[in-house]
Motif scaffolding. Sequence first.
Motif, short mmCIF file in Angstrom:
data_model
loop_
_atom_site.label_atom_id
_atom_site.label_comp_id
_atom_site.label_asym_id
_atom_site.label_seq_id
_atom_site.Cartn_x
_atom_site.Cartn_y
_atom_site.Cartn_z
N UNK A 1 0.84 -1.20 0.00
CA UNK A 1 0.00 0.00 0.00
C UNK A 1 0.88 1.25 0.00
N UNK A 2 0.27 2.39 -0.33
CA UNK A 2 0.96 3.67 -0.38
C UNK A 2 0.85 4.31 1.00
N UNK A 3 1.86 4.10 1.85
CA UNK A 3 1.80 4.53 3.25
C UNK A 3 2.66 5.77 3.50
N UNK A 4 2.09 6.69 4.23
CA UNK A 4 2.81 7.87 4.71
C UNK A 4 2.80 7.77 6.23
N UNK A 5 3.97 7.64 6.84
CA UNK A 5 4.05 7.36 8.27
C UNK A 5 4.76 8.50 8.99
N UNK A 6 4.14 9.00 10.05
CA UNK A 6 4.75 10.04 10.88
C UNK A 6 4.05 10.12 12.22
N UNK A 7 4.70 10.75 13.19
CA UNK A 7 4.04 11.10 14.43
C UNK A 7 4.22 12.59 14.72
N UNK A 8 4.79 13.32 13.78
CA UNK A 8 5.09 14.74 13.98
C UNK A 8 3.91 15.62 13.54
N UNK A 9 3.46 16.51 14.41
CA UNK A 9 2.30 17.36 14.09
C UNK A 9 2.42 18.12 12.78
N UNK A 10 3.57 18.73 12.53
CA UNK A 10 3.71 19.54 11.31
C UNK A 10 3.69 18.67 10.05
N UNK A 11 4.17 17.45 10.15
CA UNK A 11 4.17 16.55 9.00
C UNK A 11 2.75 16.03 8.73
N UNK A 12 2.01 15.72 9.79
CA UNK A 12 0.61 15.32 9.62
C UNK A 12 -0.15 16.42 8.90
N UNK A 13 0.01 17.65 9.35
CA UNK A 13 -0.68 18.77 8.72
C UNK A 13 -0.29 18.90 7.24
N UNK A 14 1.00 18.78 6.95
CA UNK A 14 1.47 18.85 5.56
C UNK A 14 0.84 17.75 4.71
N UNK A 15 0.93 16.50 5.19
CA UNK A 15 0.38 15.37 4.43
C UNK A 15 -1.10 15.55 4.15
N UNK A 16 -1.86 15.98 5.16
CA UNK A 16 -3.31 16.13 4.97
C UNK A 16 -3.65 17.23 3.97
N UNK A 17 -2.81 18.23 3.87
CA UNK A 17 -3.02 19.29 2.87
C UNK A 17 -2.58 18.85 1.48
N UNK A 18 -1.55 18.03 1.41
CA UNK A 18 -0.93 17.67 0.13
C UNK A 18 -1.57 16.47 -0.56
N UNK A 19 -2.19 15.56 0.19
CA UNK A 19 -2.67 14.31 -0.39
C UNK A 19 -4.10 14.00 0.03
N UNK A 20 -4.77 13.23 -0.81
CA UNK A 20 -6.07 12.68 -0.46
C UNK A 20 -5.85 11.24 0.01
N UNK A 21 -6.22 10.97 1.24
CA UNK A 21 -6.00 9.64 1.81
C UNK A 21 -7.29 8.83 1.80
N UNK A 22 -7.13 7.53 1.60
CA UNK A 22 -8.27 6.62 1.69
C UNK A 22 -8.67 6.37 3.13
N UNK A 23 -7.68 6.36 4.02
CA UNK A 23 -7.94 6.12 5.44
C UNK A 23 -6.74 6.60 6.26
N UNK A 24 -7.01 6.79 7.55
CA UNK A 24 -5.97 7.16 8.51
C UNK A 24 -5.89 6.05 9.54
N UNK A 25 -4.67 5.58 9.81
CA UNK A 25 -4.44 4.63 10.90
C UNK A 25 -3.84 5.43 12.03
N UNK A 26 -4.48 5.40 13.19
CA UNK A 26 -4.15 6.34 14.26
C UNK A 26 -3.85 5.64 15.58
N UNK A 27 -2.68 5.95 16.12
CA UNK A 27 -2.29 5.48 17.45
C UNK A 27 -2.73 6.55 18.45
N UNK A 28 -2.78 6.21 19.73
CA UNK A 28 -3.10 7.21 20.74
C UNK A 28 -1.85 7.75 21.43
N UNK A 29 -1.04 6.88 21.99
CA UNK A 29 0.11 7.31 22.79
C UNK A 29 1.32 7.59 21.91
N UNK A 30 1.66 8.89 21.82
CA UNK A 30 2.83 9.31 21.06
C UNK A 30 3.55 10.39 21.86
#
Length: 131
Positions: A28-57
């Motif tokens: 699959x085409x995975x974009x992996x990060x836990x950094x707030x600024x990178x999450x914001x960038x990815x969400x603005x730059x790409x259309x995702x089919x789904x988000x896989x989300x952890x709680x404790x970071x």
Amino acid sequence: NHRRIKMPLRLLCIDDEPIRFVKLAKTEDCYVTDRPEVVEFYLKAYDFDAVLLDHDMPLWTGLDVARLHLIERGIPVIVHSANDVGARNIMLLLEEYAVPCFRWNVLENNWAGGIVRIVEVALSEAQRSKR
């Protein structure tokens, strides 16, 4: 006869343990990060089919991510935290905003073997709920 060619899913994996996604990233085409600024960038730059989300970071929690970035987008979310209380809080928030969300218990399920299947189920359910 037409055969549908399945394109890889584009997944945003928000987790501080990227090793979890090595096997998934092979198919699959995975974009992996836990950094707030990178999450914001990815969400603005790409259309995702789904988000896989952890709680404790270390820098923030999955609940922060949901509150800041996911409640307005409507992207299906698969919560995969081993933290039951944190996962439940994320699910409650997303359900309040009618965001399709699903739980994947990493302690009870085969991570690599089943996550693609749960993403496909999540996408199917999200499509059904839009009708």
